[in-house]
Design a protein around this motif. Structure first.
Motif, PDB file in Angstrom:
ATOM      1  N   SER A 167       0.830  -1.199   0.000  1.00  0.00           N
ATOM      2  CA  SER A 167       0.000   0.000   0.000  1.00  0.00           C
ATOM      3  C   SER A 167       0.870   1.257   0.000  1.00  0.00           C
ATOM      4  O   SER A 167       1.891   1.324   0.684  1.00  0.00           O
ATOM      5  CB  SER A 167      -0.905   0.009   1.234  1.00  0.00           C
ATOM      6  OG  SER A 167      -1.641   1.203   1.310  1.00  0.00           O
ATOM      7  N   ALA A 168       0.437   2.259  -0.755  1.00  0.00           N
ATOM      8  CA  ALA A 168       1.201   3.505  -0.849  1.00  0.00           C
ATOM      9  C   ALA A 168       1.197   4.276   0.463  1.00  0.00           C
ATOM     10  O   ALA A 168       2.112   5.074   0.713  1.00  0.00           O
ATOM     11  CB  ALA A 168       0.625   4.382  -1.964  1.00  0.00           C
ATOM     12  N   ASP A 169       0.184   4.053   1.309  1.00  0.00           N
ATOM     13  CA  ASP A 169       0.110   4.809   2.563  1.00  0.00           C
ATOM     14  C   ASP A 169       0.761   4.084   3.742  1.00  0.00           C
ATOM     15  O   ASP A 169       0.694   4.546   4.879  1.00  0.00           O
ATOM     16  CB  ASP A 169      -1.340   5.176   2.898  1.00  0.00           C
ATOM     17  CG  ASP A 169      -2.254   3.956   3.011  1.00  0.00           C
ATOM     18  OD1 ASP A 169      -1.748   2.842   3.236  1.00  0.00           O
ATOM     19  OD2 ASP A 169      -3.483   4.121   2.871  1.00  0.00           O
ATOM     20  N   GLY A 170       1.391   2.945   3.470  1.00  0.00           N
ATOM     21  CA  GLY A 170       2.157   2.265   4.513  1.00  0.00           C
ATOM     22  C   GLY A 170       1.386   1.295   5.375  1.00  0.00           C
ATOM     23  O   GLY A 170       1.951   0.691   6.286  1.00  0.00           O
ATOM     24  N   VAL A 171       0.089   1.095   5.110  1.00  0.00           N
ATOM     25  CA  VAL A 171      -0.733   0.180   5.916  1.00  0.00           C
ATOM     26  C   VAL A 171      -1.340  -0.869   4.990  1.00  0.00           C
ATOM     27  O   VAL A 171      -2.202  -0.567   4.169  1.00  0.00           O
ATOM     28  CB  VAL A 171      -1.851   0.932   6.660  1.00  0.00           C
ATOM     29  CG1 VAL A 171      -2.644  -0.034   7.549  1.00  0.00           C
ATOM     30  CG2 VAL A 171      -1.274   2.075   7.492  1.00  0.00           C
ATOM     31  N   ASP A 172      -0.892  -2.113   5.112  1.00  0.00           N
ATOM     32  CA  ASP A 172      -1.385  -3.206   4.262  1.00  0.00           C
ATOM     33  C   ASP A 172      -2.532  -3.940   4.952  1.00  0.00           C
ATOM     34  O   ASP A 172      -2.414  -5.113   5.323  1.00  0.00           O
ATOM     35  CB  ASP A 172      -0.252  -4.190   3.943  1.00  0.00           C
ATOM     36  CG  ASP A 172       0.895  -3.529   3.204  1.00  0.00           C
ATOM     37  OD1 ASP A 172       0.641  -2.573   2.473  1.00  0.00           O
ATOM     38  OD2 ASP A 172       2.043  -3.979   3.379  1.00  0.00           O
ATOM     39  N   GLU A 173      -3.648  -3.245   5.135  1.00  0.00           N
ATOM     40  CA  GLU A 173      -4.788  -3.865   5.812  1.00  0.00           C
ATOM     41  C   GLU A 173      -5.604  -4.726   4.854  1.00  0.00           C
ATOM     42  O   GLU A 173      -6.110  -5.781   5.223  1.00  0.00           O
ATOM     43  CB  GLU A 173      -5.686  -2.783   6.423  1.00  0.00           C
ATOM     44  CG  GLU A 173      -6.846  -3.317   7.244  1.00  0.00           C
ATOM     45  CD  GLU A 173      -6.404  -4.009   8.528  1.00  0.00           C
ATOM     46  OE1 GLU A 173      -7.249  -4.659   9.165  1.00  0.00           O
ATOM     47  OE2 GLU A 173      -5.205  -3.907   8.896  1.00  0.00           O
ATOM     48  N   ASN A 174      -5.748  -4.275   3.607  1.00  0.00           N
ATOM     49  CA  ASN A 174      -6.505  -4.999   2.589  1.00  0.00           C
ATOM     50  C   ASN A 174      -5.554  -5.475   1.484  1.00  0.00           C
ATOM     51  O   ASN A 174      -4.459  -4.951   1.326  1.00  0.00           O
ATOM     52  CB  ASN A 174      -7.571  -4.090   1.958  1.00  0.00           C
ATOM     53  CG  ASN A 174      -8.460  -3.436   2.990  1.00  0.00           C
ATOM     54  OD1 ASN A 174      -9.401  -4.037   3.499  1.00  0.00           O
ATOM     55  ND2 ASN A 174      -8.171  -2.169   3.321  1.00  0.00           N
ATOM     56  N   GLN A 195      -4.976   1.921   2.413  1.00  0.00           N
ATOM     57  CA  GLN A 195      -4.584   0.767   3.222  1.00  0.00           C
ATOM     58  C   GLN A 195      -4.738  -0.551   2.449  1.00  0.00           C
ATOM     59  O   GLN A 195      -5.175  -1.553   3.004  1.00  0.00           O
ATOM     60  CB  GLN A 195      -5.390   0.733   4.527  1.00  0.00           C
ATOM     61  CG  GLN A 195      -5.181   1.961   5.395  1.00  0.00           C
ATOM     62  CD  GLN A 195      -5.742   1.822   6.794  1.00  0.00           C
ATOM     63  OE1 GLN A 195      -6.233   0.765   7.195  1.00  0.00           O
ATOM     64  NE2 GLN A 195      -5.660   2.886   7.570  1.00  0.00           N
ATOM     65  N   SER A 196      -4.379  -0.513   1.167  1.00  0.00           N
ATOM     66  CA  SER A 196      -4.589  -1.686   0.318  1.00  0.00           C
ATOM     67  C   SER A 196      -3.347  -2.013  -0.505  1.00  0.00           C
ATOM     68  O   SER A 196      -2.940  -1.213  -1.365  1.00  0.00           O
ATOM     69  CB  SER A 196      -5.772  -1.454  -0.631  1.00  0.00           C
ATOM     70  OG  SER A 196      -6.965  -1.231   0.088  1.00  0.00           O
ATOM     71  N   ALA A 197      -2.771  -3.180  -0.249  1.00  0.00           N
ATOM     72  CA  ALA A 197      -1.749  -3.715  -1.135  1.00  0.00           C
ATOM     73  C   ALA A 197      -2.446  -4.258  -2.373  1.00  0.00           C
ATOM     74  O   ALA A 197      -3.641  -4.572  -2.343  1.00  0.00           O
ATOM     75  CB  ALA A 197      -0.966  -4.820  -0.435  1.00  0.00           C
TER      76      ALA A 197
END
Length: 282
Positions: A46-53, A80-82
């Motif tokens: 994820s570009a925002d640093g949080v791989d939640e999805n 929040q998405s890879a």
């Protein structure tokens, strides 16, 4: 009624120590290993640093993952998405340019497109494609650390059919599927899903000016999706003015982004990092 504090008694307020080594899941998930599947794929955190999805993209017949789908995954910029773009395993025969298919789609002698009466279509799905995709999904869950209920599949045309197939018959309850002009293969109509009940949500987008699969046929095909995933979990949106390709206007993309907003999970990192937390007792 809940028990209310007794106003005659003083409150005991105790600051809580902030644990920097808490049991919270890491913001970044492990990147998938290239040898986890025989399929070619391109993964981006994820570009925002949080791989939640995790959003997995499946291209259509005769396409490839670059540059179209890797560019699309980046442009969507889902929070929040890879993302992972997967390439179909079989080259389309007799073409000069690079083009791929998920299962045999053309007669090698006549060049005509194969229909559901040709057994080689489902044979490749059952023996090659579906097992490879299930293996990759299990790798994302068991090795990378993604939850199955945080994984969304996005497929176009034949890629949408493949996404629906693995979600229905792969034995893993995923979060959701977005399919643009893709439906479950007719050959699987008598196959029983491995997981019951299926909780995966399905959103199908179809162009009103798709003359290959006209809206009336699309609605008939969608009934099979409803039977497999349940009416409560499924939705079909016909876009006026849209043809049989990918959406190219706000009218086509708006319902997709609305669905994404509804199914994506969000992690409140700021709240997790707060240090001024107090326990209140009486």
């Amino acid at each position: 009624m809940p028990d209310l504090p007794d106003p005659s008694k003083p409150l005991e307020v105790t600051p809580q120590q902030h644990d920097t080594t808490s049991k919270l899941q890491p913001l970044r998930k492990k990147a998938p290993l290239t040898n986890s599947t025989p399929l070619t794929f391109h993964y981006e955190p994820s570009a925002d640093g949080v791989d939640e999805n995790l959003v997995i993209f499946f291209h259509g017949l005769g396409d490839k993952i670059t540059p179209g789908f890797t560019s699309l995954a980046k442009k969507l910029n889902l929070p929040q998405s890879a993302t992972c773009c997967i390439q179909a395993p079989t080259p389309v025969p007799y073409l000069n340019e690079e083009a791929w298919q998920w299962y045999p789609s053309f007669d090698l002698l006549t060049g005509e497109q194969l229909g559901p009466d040709r057994p080689e279509r489902m044979l490749q799905m059952k023996q090659t494609v579906r097992p490879a995709l299930v293996k990759l999904l299990q790798h994302f869950i068991q090795y990378c650390g993604f939850s199955a209920d945080r994984i969304i599949l996005f497929g176009f045309s034949q890629g949408g059919s493949v996404a629906l197939d693995v979600a229905a018959f792969g034995g893993i309850n995923l979060k959701a599927i977005i399919s643009i002009g893709g439906y479950l293969m007719e050959e699987s109509q008598n196959v029983v899903p491995k997981t019951s009940p299926l909780t995966t949500r399905v959103f199908v987008l179809h162009g009103a000016k798709d003359y290959t699969v006209v809206p009336k046929i699309a609605k008939d095909k969608f009934k099979y999706i409803e039977r497999v995933f349940g009416k409560a979990n499924t939705g079909l949106h016909i876009v006026e003015g849209m043809g049989g390709g990918m959406p190219n206007s706000e009218t086509g993309w708006r319902p997709i982004m609305t669905f994404f907003a509804d199914v994506l999970e969000y992690r409140n990192v700021a709240l997790e990092n707060m240090t001024d937390v107090f326990e209140v007792k009486q």
